[in-house]
Scaffold this motif. Sequence first.
Motif, PDB file in Angstrom:
ATOM      1  N   GLY A   9     -31.620  11.263  10.560  1.00 33.39           N
ATOM      2  CA  GLY A   9     -32.551  11.903  11.481  1.00 33.39           C
ATOM      3  C   GLY A   9     -32.656  13.408  11.282  1.00 33.39           C
ATOM      4  N   LYS A  10     -33.800  13.964  11.630  1.00 32.34           N
ATOM      5  CA  LYS A  10     -34.031  15.403  11.480  1.00 32.34           C
ATOM      6  C   LYS A  10     -33.314  16.230  12.544  1.00 32.34           C
ATOM      7  CE  LYS A  10     -38.560  15.107   9.237  1.00 32.34           C
ATOM      8  NZ  LYS A  10     -39.998  15.492   9.341  1.00 32.34           N
ATOM      9  N   GLY A  11     -32.913  15.603  13.644  1.00 31.83           N
ATOM     10  CA  GLY A  11     -32.288  16.355  14.726  1.00 31.83           C
ATOM     11  C   GLY A  11     -33.223  17.369  15.336  1.00 31.83           C
ATOM     12  N   THR A  18     -30.704  22.718  13.338  1.00 37.82           N
ATOM     13  CA  THR A  18     -30.706  21.655  12.344  1.00 37.82           C
ATOM     14  C   THR A  18     -31.747  21.882  11.245  1.00 37.82           C
ATOM     15  OG1 THR A  18     -32.112  20.405  13.882  1.00 37.82           O
ATOM     16  CG2 THR A  18     -29.760  19.883  13.865  1.00 37.82           C
ATOM     17  N   LEU A  19     -32.337  23.063  11.193  1.00 40.19           N
ATOM     18  CA  LEU A  19     -33.294  23.357  10.123  1.00 40.19           C
ATOM     19  C   LEU A  19     -32.593  23.456   8.776  1.00 40.19           C
ATOM     20  CD1 LEU A  19     -35.546  26.000  11.911  1.00 40.19           C
ATOM     21  CD2 LEU A  19     -36.166  23.649  11.296  1.00 40.19           C
ATOM     22  N   ASN A  20     -31.399  24.037   8.754  1.00 35.16           N
ATOM     23  CA  ASN A  20     -30.642  24.198   7.514  1.00 35.16           C
ATOM     24  C   ASN A  20     -29.468  23.237   7.403  1.00 35.16           C
ATOM     25  OD1 ASN A  20     -32.128  26.537   6.556  1.00 35.16           O
ATOM     26  ND2 ASN A  20     -31.127  27.677   8.194  1.00 35.16           N
ATOM     27  N   THR A  21     -28.969  22.785   8.541  1.00 36.84           N
ATOM     28  CA  THR A  21     -27.764  21.958   8.571  1.00 36.84           C
ATOM     29  C   THR A  21     -28.036  20.677   9.345  1.00 36.84           C
ATOM     30  OG1 THR A  21     -26.391  23.948   8.570  1.00 36.84           O
ATOM     31  CG2 THR A  21     -25.331  21.895   9.229  1.00 36.84           C
ATOM     32  N   PRO A  22     -27.788  19.507   8.758  1.00 34.30           N
ATOM     33  CA  PRO A  22     -27.924  18.266   9.528  1.00 34.30           C
ATOM     34  C   PRO A  22     -27.000  18.284  10.733  1.00 34.30           C
ATOM     35  CG  PRO A  22     -27.612  17.801   7.185  1.00 34.30           C
ATOM     36  CD  PRO A  22     -27.354  19.266   7.371  1.00 34.30           C
ATOM     37  N   LYS A  23     -27.448  17.707  11.818  1.00 34.75           N
ATOM     38  CA  LYS A  23     -26.678  17.707  13.060  1.00 34.75           C
ATOM     39  C   LYS A  23     -25.222  17.262  12.873  1.00 34.75           C
ATOM     40  CE  LYS A  23     -28.737  15.790  16.508  1.00 34.75           C
ATOM     41  NZ  LYS A  23     -29.202  14.724  17.449  1.00 34.75           N
ATOM     42  N   PRO A  24     -24.942  16.201  12.089  1.00 27.72           N
ATOM     43  CA  PRO A  24     -23.544  15.766  11.951  1.00 27.72           C
ATOM     44  C   PRO A  24     -22.630  16.769  11.255  1.00 27.72           C
ATOM     45  CG  PRO A  24     -25.044  14.011  11.329  1.00 27.72           C
ATOM     46  CD  PRO A  24     -25.872  15.243  11.458  1.00 27.72           C
ATOM     47  N   ILE A  33     -19.144  17.513  13.479  1.00 28.30           N
ATOM     48  CA  ILE A  33     -19.299  16.309  14.289  1.00 28.30           C
ATOM     49  C   ILE A  33     -18.936  15.081  13.462  1.00 28.30           C
ATOM     50  CG2 ILE A  33     -20.972  14.891  15.551  1.00 28.30           C
ATOM     51  CD1 ILE A  33     -22.516  17.503  16.123  1.00 28.30           C
ATOM     52  N   LEU A  34     -19.340  15.072  12.181  1.00 30.25           N
ATOM     53  CA  LEU A  34     -19.059  13.920  11.327  1.00 30.25           C
ATOM     54  C   LEU A  34     -17.562  13.743  11.084  1.00 30.25           C
ATOM     55  CD1 LEU A  34     -20.077  11.592   9.635  1.00 30.25           C
ATOM     56  CD2 LEU A  34     -20.355  13.166   7.715  1.00 30.25           C
ATOM     57  N   ARG A  35     -16.845  14.834  10.848  1.00 29.83           N
ATOM     58  CA  ARG A  35     -15.388  14.717  10.675  1.00 29.83           C
ATOM     59  C   ARG A  35     -14.751  14.135  11.935  1.00 29.83           C
ATOM     60  NH1 ARG A  35     -11.002  16.486   7.767  1.00 29.83           N
ATOM     61  NH2 ARG A  35     -12.273  17.626   6.281  1.00 29.83           N
ATOM     62  N   ARG A  36     -15.201  14.578  13.079  1.00 29.34           N
ATOM     63  CA  ARG A  36     -14.655  14.055  14.339  1.00 29.34           C
ATOM     64  C   ARG A  36     -14.941  12.551  14.467  1.00 29.34           C
ATOM     65  NH1 ARG A  36     -12.842  17.527  17.976  1.00 29.34           N
ATOM     66  NH2 ARG A  36     -13.041  19.743  17.503  1.00 29.34           N
ATOM     67  N   LEU A  37     -16.128  12.145  14.046  1.00 24.14           N
ATOM     68  CA  LEU A  37     -16.445  10.722  14.102  1.00 24.14           C
ATOM     69  C   LEU A  37     -15.525   9.922  13.185  1.00 24.14           C
ATOM     70  CD1 LEU A  37     -18.214   8.310  14.894  1.00 24.14           C
ATOM     71  CD2 LEU A  37     -19.774   8.958  13.043  1.00 24.14           C
ATOM     72  N   ILE A 106     -19.273  -5.895  10.066  1.00 18.61           N
ATOM     73  CA  ILE A 106     -19.490  -4.468   9.828  1.00 18.61           C
ATOM     74  C   ILE A 106     -19.396  -3.714  11.155  1.00 18.61           C
ATOM     75  CG2 ILE A 106     -20.985  -4.781   7.808  1.00 18.61           C
ATOM     76  CD1 ILE A 106     -23.329  -3.982   9.725  1.00 18.61           C
ATOM     77  N   ILE A 107     -19.112  -2.431  11.017  1.00 14.25           N
ATOM     78  CA  ILE A 107     -19.205  -1.496  12.140  1.00 14.25           C
ATOM     79  C   ILE A 107     -20.330  -0.522  11.817  1.00 14.25           C
ATOM     80  CG2 ILE A 107     -18.083   0.432  13.318  1.00 14.25           C
ATOM     81  CD1 ILE A 107     -15.453  -1.067  12.946  1.00 14.25           C
ATOM     82  N   VAL A 108     -21.208  -0.296  12.777  1.00 18.25           N
ATOM     83  CA  VAL A 108     -22.252   0.723  12.660  1.00 18.25           C
ATOM     84  C   VAL A 108     -21.917   1.827  13.656  1.00 18.25           C
ATOM     85  CG1 VAL A 108     -24.699   1.260  12.958  1.00 18.25           C
ATOM     86  CG2 VAL A 108     -24.013  -0.907  11.894  1.00 18.25           C
ATOM     87  N   ALA A 109     -21.822   3.056  13.160  1.00 19.34           N
ATOM     88  CA  ALA A 109     -21.499   4.200  14.024  1.00 19.34           C
ATOM     89  C   ALA A 109     -22.494   5.311  13.738  1.00 19.34           C
ATOM     90  CB  ALA A 109     -20.074   4.684  13.767  1.00 19.34           C
ATOM     91  N   PHE A 110     -23.342   5.620  14.698  1.00 16.41           N
ATOM     92  CA  PHE A 110     -24.315   6.687  14.503  1.00 16.41           C
ATOM     93  C   PHE A 110     -23.630   8.043  14.588  1.00 16.41           C
ATOM     94  CE2 PHE A 110     -27.131   3.203  15.122  1.00 16.41           C
ATOM     95  CZ  PHE A 110     -28.260   3.539  14.378  1.00 16.41           C
ATOM     96  N   SER A 111     -24.085   8.963  13.757  1.00 11.97           N
ATOM     97  CA  SER A 111     -23.317  10.174  13.494  1.00 11.97           C
ATOM     98  C   SER A 111     -23.540  11.289  14.508  1.00 11.97           C
ATOM     99  CB  SER A 111     -23.662  10.711  12.100  1.00 11.97           C
ATOM    100  OG  SER A 111     -25.053  11.004  12.021  1.00 11.97           O
ATOM    101  N   ASP A 112     -24.428  11.102  15.477  1.00  8.73           N
ATOM    102  CA  ASP A 112     -24.661  12.189  16.444  1.00  8.73           C
ATOM    103  C   ASP A 112     -23.993  11.912  17.786  1.00  8.73           C
ATOM    104  OD1 ASP A 112     -26.256  10.102  17.180  1.00  8.73           O
ATOM    105  OD2 ASP A 112     -28.105  11.268  17.378  1.00  8.73           O
ATOM    106  N   SER A 113     -23.059  10.961  17.801  1.00  4.31           N
ATOM    107  CA  SER A 113     -22.302  10.674  19.012  1.00  4.31           C
ATOM    108  C   SER A 113     -20.813  10.647  18.704  1.00  4.31           C
ATOM    109  CB  SER A 113     -22.709   9.322  19.612  1.00  4.31           C
ATOM    110  OG  SER A 113     -24.037   9.353  20.075  1.00  4.31           O
ATOM    111  N   LEU A 114     -20.018  11.083  19.645  1.00  7.59           N
ATOM    112  CA  LEU A 114     -18.562  11.013  19.526  1.00  7.59           C
ATOM    113  C   LEU A 114     -18.007  10.282  20.738  1.00  7.59           C
ATOM    114  CD1 LEU A 114     -17.655  14.637  18.353  1.00  7.59           C
ATOM    115  CD2 LEU A 114     -17.790  12.588  16.957  1.00  7.59           C
ATOM    116  N   PHE A 115     -16.845   9.713  20.573  1.00  7.74           N
ATOM    117  CA  PHE A 115     -16.236   8.956  21.653  1.00  7.74           C
ATOM    118  C   PHE A 115     -14.727   9.062  21.548  1.00  7.74           C
ATOM    119  CE2 PHE A 115     -17.572   6.502  18.037  1.00  7.74           C
ATOM    120  CZ  PHE A 115     -16.386   5.969  17.569  1.00  7.74           C
TER     121      PHE A 115
END
Length: 341
Positions: A9-11, A18-24, A33-37, A106-115
Motif C-alpha cells: 500500500g501507498k500509505g 510515506t512519500l519517501n519511506t513505506p509505512k512499515p 514497524i516491520l521489525r516490530r511485527l 499459512i499466516i497472513v500478517a499485514f505490515s501496518d498493524s502491531l499487536f
Amino acid sequence: MKIIIPMAGKGSRLFPHTLNTPKPLIHIAGKTILRRLLESLSKIIQVFSIQEIVFILGNFGNQVEKQLIRLSHDMRVHPIIYYQFIPLGTADALLKAKKYLTGEPIIVAFSDSLFYHHFFDKEITNHKIDNIIWTKKVKNPHLFGVVKYSSSGIITHFIEKPNNFVSNFAIVGLYYFNNSLLLKKELQFLLDHNIKNEQEYQLTSALENMRKKGERFIIKQVKEWMDFGNQKKTICSNSKILSIESKNSELIHKTVIIKNSLIIKPCSIEENTSIENSIIGPYVSIGRFTKLKNSNIKKSIIQDYTIIQHANLSHSIIGNHSIYIGEKAKKVNLSDYSVFK
C-alpha cells in the motif's frame, strides 16, 4: 508453514511521511514497524522452524528492497519478494504469492498493524484446527473490516467497512488459514468475476465466500493493537508502545547528550542525539543523530538526522533530515528533507 506479509500500500493517509519511506519502514521508538511485527511473530517462526517469509511490495525502489533483505537476515529468515505495482486491494496483493498458496497452513500478517499477543503459537500447533481471525474491539468500526460471531466464538459474518453498525470487532490484520489452497481459490474468484468493494478486491470478501461454503473461522482477540493508518493513530500507537516497553527497558541510549533539559518519561531517544535547554516528553520518540535546542516537545515522533530549535510541539511528526525552527505552539506534520523556519 509460510508467513505472508503484504506491504504494497501507498500509505496515503500518512502522507507526507510515506512519500519517501513505506509505512512499515517508519521508525517508532527505535525500531521500524516491520521489525516490530517480525519480532511479534518470532515465536511462531521458532516453533514452526519457518525459514522463509513472503513479502508483497509496492513500487518502492531498490533501496527499500535492500532494507527489507537486511531486516529479514537480521531476523534469520530468507525473504521472498513479490510485487503489486498497481494497488488493486488486499485480495489482489495476496494473489501475487499464489505460488505459495498450495494447501499448507499459512499466516497472513499485514505490515501496518502491531499487536502484543504472545500465546497464539499454542493456538495453531494443531494443524487440524479451524481458521483464526484476530480482532480488537474498536470505537469506529466503519473504518475497518469487522466480524460478527456466535456465542461459541464462530464467525457468522465478515463485513468490509460497514456504513451502519453491525459489529465493533475489527479485524486487526492477522490471520491463520488451515488450507491456503481454499483461500487462493476464493481470491482468484474475486478477480475472475471482478467483484470489488470500494474499487478494490478485498480479502474480507474472500473470507465471507469461504464462510458461506462451510469453512469455519473462530475469533480471537489481541490485548493490545497498534494501528498506523494516519498521523493521529500513529502518534497514539507510539504512546502505547512507549508505555508498554518503558516498564521493562531503558529507552534512552547511553550516547544521548542531555544539557540543562528535562526528560519526562516515557520517551525513546536514540543514539548520538543531543538535547539542550529543552523539555521533552511524555510520549516522545526521537531518532538518531538529531539535535534539539530550546524546545518543548510532547506526544510526538521525531525521525533521524533532524534539527529542531525554538519549537513548542505536540501531536507532531517530523521526518528524517529535516530542519524545524519555530516559536508558537503547533501541531506539525513535516516530511523528510524539509525545512521550516
